[in-house]
Design an enzyme around this catalytic site. Structure first.
Site, PDB file in Angstrom:
ATOM      1  N   SER A  89      36.194   1.915 -13.635  1.00  0.00           N
ATOM      2  CA  SER A  89      36.656   1.680 -15.004  1.00  0.00           C
ATOM      3  C   SER A  89      36.437   0.283 -15.570  1.00  0.00           C
ATOM      4  O   SER A  89      36.097   0.133 -16.744  1.00  0.00           O
ATOM      5  CB  SER A  89      38.145   2.012 -15.105  1.00  0.00           C
ATOM      6  OG  SER A  89      38.379   3.357 -14.828  1.00  0.00           O
ATOM      7  N   ASN A 130      36.160  -1.035 -21.503  1.00  0.00           N
ATOM      8  CA  ASN A 130      35.760  -0.670 -22.867  1.00  0.00           C
ATOM      9  C   ASN A 130      35.478   0.822 -23.007  1.00  0.00           C
ATOM     10  O   ASN A 130      35.860   1.451 -24.002  1.00  0.00           O
ATOM     11  CB  ASN A 130      34.526  -1.472 -23.293  1.00  0.00           C
ATOM     12  CG  ASN A 130      34.859  -2.910 -23.628  1.00  0.00           C
ATOM     13  OD1 ASN A 130      36.019  -3.247 -23.865  1.00  0.00           O
ATOM     14  ND2 ASN A 130      33.867  -3.763 -23.630  1.00  0.00           N
ATOM     15  N   ASP A 165      30.177   5.441 -13.925  1.00  0.00           N
ATOM     16  CA  ASP A 165      29.383   4.308 -14.398  1.00  0.00           C
ATOM     17  C   ASP A 165      29.428   3.217 -13.341  1.00  0.00           C
ATOM     18  O   ASP A 165      30.083   2.194 -13.510  1.00  0.00           O
ATOM     19  CB  ASP A 165      29.957   3.809 -15.735  1.00  0.00           C
ATOM     20  CG  ASP A 165      29.114   2.700 -16.348  1.00  0.00           C
ATOM     21  OD1 ASP A 165      27.880   2.778 -16.227  1.00  0.00           O
ATOM     22  OD2 ASP A 165      29.688   1.771 -16.937  1.00  0.00           O
ATOM     23  N   CYS A 180      23.696   0.415 -16.424  1.00  0.00           N
ATOM     24  CA  CYS A 180      23.145  -0.610 -17.318  1.00  0.00           C
ATOM     25  C   CYS A 180      21.861  -1.162 -16.702  1.00  0.00           C
ATOM     26  O   CYS A 180      21.558  -2.342 -16.806  1.00  0.00           O
ATOM     27  CB  CYS A 180      24.163  -1.720 -17.569  1.00  0.00           C
ATOM     28  SG  CYS A 180      24.773  -2.527 -16.086  1.00  0.00           S
TER      29      CYS A 180
END
Length: 481
Positions: free
Chosen positions: A245, A249, A315, A349
């Site tokens: 987390s 955002n 993520d 990313c």
């Protein structure tokens, strides 16, 4: 970095003992800014996303965040001019060339803030050569036929500097129209065409001290980053797992998309990053987020807290964040089972195929066997996956140069007649849509997710494969870099 210990200077020297108060704070801010600037410039040179400047500055290791952020942003703004002046003045020696990022920061201070501090080797060196630097700057102004530095910055603007500034409206606190009216008092504001709660502002708009930012009504979040939670598109009453987390955002974006309803389980292993996550959640005003300090792969699947999870955002840290090796232990395989999951977003990313398409390709047979398939988030977005395998056109990519952020998104959905997504037929801009009753109220389209034998799908095995393959490819790429 241990708490209570002052950071060491970038040059490796001990902290000067004579530093006091504001001078001490400025000394360390310059060195912290140099470290952040180094990461940004290295990412640019490799066309590798390293996260936003704000996310780098707000890492736990940076203490004077406000001053560091300002120094990095302003140095980047004037960097082409600074490089030209340093080259023209011919003042750099071999030793200073080995710490160029700190030199750039100090040069900005000397040239444009009239800094006079001589504490620190680069500071002393450049202050003593201020006249030569100012002379080189004046020659540059004359050569470019402009009267002031502001006119010079316009000539040196890069395409990246002309990209719009994005902010995401936190609809838990403020509606989009009210945000447009308030921001529109000072700058031109437009709605983004893809993400419903995202606004576009003119390039270089500075909102860091704006009341709406300070009170959490809007978040300074890039477009690519904002697309991740929107791609998952959870129903308001769902239980959702955000597996990695921090800084939060995307977590609070999920909360806003769910209108503060349902439940979000936000996992974070790193204690320092956990502090940042809690701050982000508090700022957002979200009340449907439960923070867990621990490894998401070690959750007890039989715990009533997790059995209703319907969507997962994965993520993980990648080469873009520079923390892959540190997160290896807690992303190694675990074969616990969380019941029935309908949607999973895997995002990074990174722009590297081995961390993106190769990871997805490696788990696709398993995902297919469990009844999941790749779907297409944001069908009107042009950037798609590299042609590494059949179906990679369903993947989404953003380019760090063209789009200002380098992101990758893969959306897995379970084949179900009850879920009707925009991404299936390409209609609409948003990642997903929900069935709406005649009175306009949105309601859930959930269906019971079970295997052909009637047993719940043991989905986390796929998640561990995604995490494991992402880390493996990332570390292999680092070893061969």
């Amino acid at each position: 970095m241990a708490r209570g210990k002052p950071p060491s200077a970038a040059s490796g020297r001990s902290v000067p003992r004579q530093l006091r108060g504001a001078e001490r704070s400025a000394y360390f801010a310059r060195r912290e800014a140099a470290k952040v600037l180094r990461k940004v410039l290295e990412g640019d040179s490799r066309r590798q996303a390293v996260g936003s400047i704000k996310s780098l500055v707000y890492s736990p290791s940076v203490r004077n965040k406000k001053a560091t952020f300002a120094l990095v942003c302003q140095t980047l703004k004037y960097l082409p001019i600074i490089k030209n002046v340093l080259k023209s003045a011919q003042v750099l020696n071999g030793k200073l060339k080995r710490q160029l990022e700190l030199v750039y920061i100090v040069a900005y201070d000397v040239l444009f803030r009239q800094a006079t501090s001589t504490v620190g080797e680069p500071e002393k060196f450049l202050v003593l050569r201020r006249d030569a630097l100012q002379s080189a700057l004046q020659k540059l102004l004359t050569k470019k036929r402009v009267k002031c530095v502001d006119d010079l910055t316009v000539l040196y603007r890069t395409p990246d500097m002309l990209k719009p500034r994005y902010v995401r409206v936190n609809t838990l606190k403020l509606d989009v129209q009210s945000a447009i009216l308030e921001l529109g008092k000072h700058v031109k504001v437009e709605k983004d065409g893809l993400v419903p709660d995202l606004l576009m502002l003119p390039p270089n708009t500075d909102l860091h001290d704006h009341p709406l930012v300070l009170n959490g009504s809007i978040f300074m979040q890039g477009k690519a980053s904002s697309m991740v939670a929107a791609a998952l598109d959870p129903e308001p009453d769902w239980d959702v797992l955000d597996a990695c987390s921090a800084p939060g955002n995307k977590t609070v974006h999920l909360a806003a998309l769910m209108r503060g309803k349902g439940k979000i389980i936000a996992c974070e292993l790193n204690e320092e990053r956990l502090t940042r996550l809690n701050h982000t959640i508090s700022l957002s005003g979200a009340s449907n987020i439960q923070v867990l300090h621990g490894d998401f792969l070690k959750l007890n699947p039989h715990d009533p807290l997790y059995v209703k999870i319907r969507a997962i955002l994965l993520d993980p840290s990648c080469s873009g964040s520079g923390t892959t090796a540190n997160r290896l232990d807690h992303l190694l395989p675990s074969y616990n089972a969380i019941p029935a999951v309908e949607r999973v977003v895997y995002s990074t990313c990174s722009i590297h195929q081995i961390e993106n398409e190769d990871v997805v390709e490696s788990v696709l047979p398993l995902a297919t066997s469990l009844g999941f398939r790749l779907s297409t988030p944001f069908p009107k977005w042009n950037g798609r996956g590299l042609p590494a395998f059949d179906g990679s056109e369903n993947l989404l990519r953003t380019d760090p140069v063209e789009d200002k952020e380098g992101f990758f998104i893969a959306l897995f959905i379970r084949k179900s007649s009850g879920n009707k997504l925009h991404c299936q037929d390409g209609a609409g801009d948003f990642a997903g849509t929900r069935r709406t009753s005649h009175n306009g109220n949105t309601h859930s389209t959930r269906t019971k997710v079970a295997s052909s034998t009637g047993r719940y799908i043991r989905f986390p095995y796929l998640l561990t494969r995604l995490s494991k393959m992402s880390l493996y490819h990332s570390i292999q790429r680092k070893r061969t870099a």
